[in-house]
Design a protein around this motif. Structure first.
Motif, mmCIF file in Angstrom:
data_model
loop_
_atom_site.group_PDB
_atom_site.id
_atom_site.type_symbol
_atom_site.label_atom_id
_atom_site.label_comp_id
_atom_site.label_asym_id
_atom_site.label_seq_id
_atom_site.Cartn_x
_atom_site.Cartn_y
_atom_site.Cartn_z
ATOM 1 N N ASP A 1 -15.063 43.643 35.514
ATOM 2 C CA ASP A 1 -14.848 44.726 36.469
ATOM 3 C C ASP A 1 -16.187 45.396 36.834
ATOM 4 N N HIS A 2 -16.975 45.678 35.818
ATOM 5 C CA HIS A 2 -18.244 46.375 36.041
ATOM 6 C C HIS A 2 -19.205 45.532 36.884
ATOM 7 N N ILE A 3 -19.337 44.254 36.547
ATOM 8 C CA ILE A 3 -20.275 43.392 37.289
ATOM 9 C C ILE A 3 -19.807 43.215 38.735
ATOM 10 N N GLN A 4 -18.518 42.964 38.898
ATOM 11 C CA GLN A 4 -18.029 42.653 40.244
ATOM 12 C C GLN A 4 -17.941 43.871 41.166
ATOM 13 N N ILE A 5 -17.809 45.056 40.575
ATOM 14 C CA ILE A 5 -17.681 46.247 41.428
ATOM 15 C C ILE A 5 -18.941 47.120 41.365
ATOM 16 N N ARG A 6 -19.248 47.615 40.161
ATOM 17 C CA ARG A 6 -20.386 48.564 40.041
ATOM 18 C C ARG A 6 -21.739 47.874 40.247
ATOM 19 N N ASP A 7 -21.955 46.753 39.556
ATOM 20 C CA ASP A 7 -23.252 46.080 39.711
ATOM 21 C C ASP A 7 -23.384 45.485 41.121
ATOM 22 N N ALA A 8 -22.294 44.953 41.636
ATOM 23 C CA ALA A 8 -22.359 44.360 42.985
ATOM 24 C C ALA A 8 -22.760 45.406 44.031
ATOM 25 N N ALA A 9 -22.453 46.678 43.749
ATOM 26 C CA ALA A 9 -22.745 47.737 44.722
ATOM 27 C C ALA A 9 -24.245 47.943 44.925
ATOM 28 N N TYR A 10 -25.067 47.608 43.911
ATOM 29 C CA TYR A 10 -26.507 47.827 44.077
ATOM 30 C C TYR A 10 -27.234 46.604 44.657
ATOM 31 N N LYS A 11 -26.507 45.527 44.853
ATOM 32 C CA LYS A 11 -27.145 44.303 45.345
ATOM 33 C C LYS A 11 -27.981 44.531 46.625
ATOM 34 N N PRO A 12 -27.461 45.243 47.629
ATOM 35 C CA PRO A 12 -28.270 45.438 48.834
ATOM 36 C C PRO A 12 -29.568 46.211 48.564
ATOM 37 N N ASP A 13 -29.569 47.041 47.508
ATOM 38 C CA ASP A 13 -30.762 47.837 47.192
ATOM 39 C C ASP A 13 -31.837 47.030 46.473
ATOM 40 N N ILE A 14 -31.435 46.066 45.655
ATOM 41 C CA ILE A 14 -32.454 45.364 44.847
ATOM 42 C C ILE A 14 -32.811 43.983 45.397
ATOM 43 N N LYS A 15 -31.910 43.384 46.146
ATOM 44 C CA LYS A 15 -32.186 42.032 46.657
ATOM 45 C C LYS A 15 -33.389 42.075 47.612
ATOM 46 N N GLY A 16 -34.398 41.283 47.289
ATOM 47 C CA GLY A 16 -35.592 41.231 48.135
ATOM 48 C C GLY A 16 -36.532 42.406 47.954
#
Ligand code: FEO
Length: 149
Positions: free
Chosen positions: A108-123
């Protein structure tokens, strides 16, 4: 599932690997020492992963860091409590319950909470630099025979 950083992805893979080992060993009689060792590793590896992730999120100015960290802190308190409940006479039952809890929480945490920061850290070069400072991910470490991060 990728969250945009290869080290963090490798950490997640390592944590899932340890949870699977907990499940497997909970099905075998008399595995208290092994279950205890896996539970201890899970505590150490989770603490390491949360440190890396929080530093990365801080480096890229992630606005929801405080809420994310609060969730990490609650989870850490829960797994310490479960770890303390692991006793030789009930090890299999407790380990199975711990594995179920970890699996549900982490997925749950990886798919929802961690996934939410992907646009901020990717690249984001600074996020990548900070993540790399912590060294290899947990799955890589486990397969290199590292005892603790
Ligand atoms: Fe990957 Fe927020 O833990």
């Amino acid at each position: 599932m990728s969250v945009g950083d290869p080290y963090i992805d490798d950490d997640h893979k390592g944590l899932i690997h340890l949870i699977n080992r907990l499940y497997e060993n909970a099905e075998i009689e008399g595995q208290y020492d092994i279950l205890d060792d896996i539970a201890e590793r899970l505590l150490d590896y989770t603490a390491f992963h949360f440190r890396r992730e929080e530093q990365v999120l801080q480096a890229c100015g992630y606005t929801a860091l405080a809420a994310h960290k609060a969730e990490h802190d609650r989870f850490t308190a829960d797994i310490h409590e479960n770890r303390d409940a692991l006793k030789p006479e009930t090890a299999a039952v407790t380990a199975r319950a711990l594995a179920e809890y970890l699996k549900a929480w982490l997925s749950d945490h990886i798919q929802i909470r961690d996934a939410a920061y992907k646009p901020d850290i990717k690249g984001n070069d600074e996020a990548r630099r900070v993540s790399a400072l912590f060294g290899p991910g947990l799955y890589t470490r486990l397969h290199a025979g590292a005892r603790h991060p």
